[in-house]
Design a protein around this motif. Structure first.
Motif, PDB file in Angstrom:
ATOM      1  N   PHE A 224       0.815  -1.211   0.000  1.00 13.57           N
ATOM      2  CA  PHE A 224       0.000   0.000   0.000  1.00 13.57           C
ATOM      3  C   PHE A 224       0.847   1.258   0.000  1.00 13.57           C
ATOM      4  N   ALA A 225       0.377   2.269  -0.729  1.00 13.61           N
ATOM      5  CA  ALA A 225       1.001   3.591  -0.747  1.00 13.61           C
ATOM      6  C   ALA A 225      -0.024   4.613  -0.268  1.00 13.61           C
ATOM      7  N   LYS A 226       0.468   5.711   0.292  1.00 12.34           N
ATOM      8  CA  LYS A 226      -0.420   6.760   0.786  1.00 12.34           C
ATOM      9  C   LYS A 226      -1.057   7.545  -0.361  1.00 12.34           C
ATOM     10  N   ASN A 227      -0.315   7.648  -1.484  1.00 12.22           N
ATOM     11  CA  ASN A 227      -0.806   8.419  -2.628  1.00 12.22           C
ATOM     12  C   ASN A 227      -0.101   7.969  -3.905  1.00 12.22           C
ATOM     13  N   ALA A 228      -0.511   8.567  -5.038  1.00 12.34           N
ATOM     14  CA  ALA A 228       0.055   8.192  -6.339  1.00 12.34           C
ATOM     15  C   ALA A 228       1.539   8.541  -6.434  1.00 12.34           C
ATOM     16  N   ASP A 229       1.948   9.624  -5.767  1.00 12.10           N
ATOM     17  CA  ASP A 229       3.364  10.018  -5.798  1.00 12.10           C
ATOM     18  C   ASP A 229       4.247   8.953  -5.136  1.00 12.10           C
ATOM     19  N   GLU A 230       3.790   8.411  -4.016  1.00 12.18           N
ATOM     20  CA  GLU A 230       4.571   7.372  -3.337  1.00 12.18           C
ATOM     21  C   GLU A 230       4.655   6.113  -4.211  1.00 12.18           C
ATOM     22  N   LYS A 231       3.558   5.763  -4.849  1.00  9.99           N
ATOM     23  CA  LYS A 231       3.529   4.600  -5.733  1.00  9.99           C
ATOM     24  C   LYS A 231       4.519   4.788  -6.885  1.00  9.99           C
ATOM     25  N   ALA A 232       4.499   5.953  -7.500  1.00 10.58           N
ATOM     26  CA  ALA A 232       5.402   6.250  -8.618  1.00 10.58           C
ATOM     27  C   ALA A 232       6.855   6.292  -8.161  1.00 10.58           C
ATOM     28  N   SER A 233       7.096   6.856  -6.982  1.00  8.28           N
ATOM     29  CA  SER A 233       8.467   6.908  -6.447  1.00  8.28           C
ATOM     30  C   SER A 233       9.025   5.515  -6.203  1.00  8.28           C
ATOM     31  N   ALA A 234       8.194   4.628  -5.677  1.00  8.96           N
ATOM     32  CA  ALA A 234       8.634   3.257  -5.424  1.00  8.96           C
ATOM     33  C   ALA A 234       9.025   2.581  -6.736  1.00  8.96           C
ATOM     34  N   GLU A 235       8.221   2.767  -7.755  1.00  8.40           N
ATOM     35  CA  GLU A 235       8.528   2.163  -9.061  1.00  8.40           C
ATOM     36  C   GLU A 235       9.812   2.741  -9.645  1.00  8.40           C
ATOM     37  N   ARG A 236       9.967   4.049  -9.565  1.00  6.30           N
ATOM     38  CA  ARG A 236      11.162   4.704 -10.087  1.00  6.30           C
ATOM     39  C   ARG A 236      12.411   4.200  -9.376  1.00  6.30           C
ATOM     40  N   LEU A 237      12.357   4.122  -8.055  1.00 11.34           N
ATOM     41  CA  LEU A 237      13.501   3.645  -7.282  1.00 11.34           C
ATOM     42  C   LEU A 237      13.857   2.205  -7.645  1.00 11.34           C
ATOM     43  N   ALA A 238      12.850   1.377  -7.835  1.00 12.14           N
ATOM     44  CA  ALA A 238      13.096  -0.022  -8.201  1.00 12.14           C
ATOM     45  C   ALA A 238      13.758  -0.111  -9.577  1.00 12.14           C
ATOM     46  N   ARG A 239      13.322   0.702 -10.521  1.00 16.84           N
ATOM     47  CA  ARG A 239      13.900   0.689 -11.871  1.00 16.84           C
ATOM     48  C   ARG A 239      15.365   1.111 -11.873  1.00 16.84           C
ATOM     49  N   GLU A 240      15.779   1.920 -10.905  1.00 13.19           N
ATOM     50  CA  GLU A 240      17.151   2.413 -10.844  1.00 13.19           C
ATOM     51  C   GLU A 240      18.152   1.363 -10.358  1.00 13.19           C
ATOM     52  N   VAL A 241      17.683   0.277  -9.793  1.00 10.54           N
ATOM     53  CA  VAL A 241      18.572  -0.743  -9.238  1.00 10.54           C
ATOM     54  C   VAL A 241      19.204  -1.563 -10.361  1.00 10.54           C
ATOM     55  N   LYS A 242      20.498  -1.761 -10.266  1.00  6.10           N
ATOM     56  CA  LYS A 242      21.244  -2.531 -11.257  1.00  6.10           C
ATOM     57  C   LYS A 242      20.720  -3.974 -11.298  1.00  6.10           C
ATOM     58  N   GLY A 243      20.490  -4.469 -12.510  1.00  3.91           N
ATOM     59  CA  GLY A 243      20.028  -5.840 -12.676  1.00  3.91           C
ATOM     60  C   GLY A 243      18.530  -5.973 -12.870  1.00  3.91           C
ATOM     61  N   VAL A 244      17.785  -4.904 -12.617  1.00  5.16           N
ATOM     62  CA  VAL A 244      16.329  -4.948 -12.778  1.00  5.16           C
ATOM     63  C   VAL A 244      16.000  -4.889 -14.266  1.00  5.16           C
ATOM     64  N   LYS A 245      15.270  -5.886 -14.744  1.00  6.49           N
ATOM     65  CA  LYS A 245      14.880  -5.951 -16.151  1.00  6.49           C
ATOM     66  C   LYS A 245      13.507  -5.328 -16.381  1.00  6.49           C
ATOM     67  N   ARG A 246      12.640  -5.481 -15.393  1.00  7.31           N
ATOM     68  CA  ARG A 246      11.257  -4.999 -15.524  1.00  7.31           C
ATOM     69  C   ARG A 246      10.688  -4.800 -14.127  1.00  7.31           C
ATOM     70  N   VAL A 247       9.771  -3.848 -13.986  1.00  4.63           N
ATOM     71  CA  VAL A 247       9.088  -3.626 -12.710  1.00  4.63           C
ATOM     72  C   VAL A 247       7.590  -3.743 -12.935  1.00  4.63           C
ATOM     73  N   LYS A 248       6.963  -4.587 -12.147  1.00  3.31           N
ATOM     74  CA  LYS A 248       5.504  -4.719 -12.163  1.00  3.31           C
ATOM     75  C   LYS A 248       5.001  -4.064 -10.882  1.00  3.31           C
ATOM     76  N   ASN A 249       4.263  -2.994 -11.026  1.00  7.88           N
ATOM     77  CA  ASN A 249       3.820  -2.200  -9.880  1.00  7.88           C
ATOM     78  C   ASN A 249       2.370  -2.543  -9.549  1.00  7.88           C
ATOM     79  N   GLU A 250       2.182  -3.338  -8.512  1.00  2.00           N
ATOM     80  CA  GLU A 250       0.849  -3.734  -8.050  1.00  2.00           C
ATOM     81  C   GLU A 250       0.496  -3.068  -6.716  1.00  2.00           C
ATOM     82  N   ILE A 251       1.128  -1.936  -6.441  1.00  5.15           N
ATOM     83  CA  ILE A 251       0.880  -1.214  -5.199  1.00  5.15           C
ATOM     84  C   ILE A 251      -0.501  -0.560  -5.271  1.00  5.15           C
ATOM     85  N   ALA A 252      -1.276  -0.760  -4.220  1.00  2.00           N
ATOM     86  CA  ALA A 252      -2.599  -0.146  -4.130  1.00  2.00           C
ATOM     87  C   ALA A 252      -2.479   1.168  -3.352  1.00  2.00           C
TER      88      ALA A 252
END
Length: 104
Positions: free
Chosen positions: A73-101
């Motif tokens: 769960f995220a408090k708002n859309a900005d937190e959800k987007a930030s989590a996805e962005r941070l995950a994409r920045e990690v070395k080795g990540v090929k794809r991010v599936k964001n199922e955060i509500a």
């Protein structure tokens, strides 16, 4: 004495044969991929902890063959987007599936 040695050898041979198949789980094709996925998960969680815009305790991270799945769960859309962005920045990540509500 010989019987005990044969039994120990048979047990060891059975363990060597069967245990490597148990070491890799969740569909990874190698132990190396499993270790890489665990490292990616740890790096994503670490970025969440370092970043004050994301509540690391509310977002779950799972990685399979370089694909990161975010849930929780995220408090708002900005937190959800930030989590996805941070995950994409990690070395080795090929794809991010964001199922955060987003919690209302």
């Amino acid at each position: 004495m010989i019987r005990a040695t044969v039994l120990a050898l048979a047990t060891a041979l059975g363990a060597i044969t069967l245990l490597p198949g148990c070491a890799v789980t969740r569909g990874q094709s190698s132990v190396g991929e499993y270790v890489d996925d665990a490292g990616i998960t740890a790096s994503v969680k670490s970025k969440f902890v370092e970043n004050k815009a994301v509540d690391a305790t509310s977002i779950h991270v799972e990685t399979l063959q370089g694909e990161v799945m975010l849930s929780g769960f995220a408090k708002n859309a900005d937190e959800k987007a930030s989590a996805e962005r941070l995950a994409r920045e990690v070395k080795g990540v090929k794809r991010v599936k964001n199922e955060i509500a987003i919690r209302n």
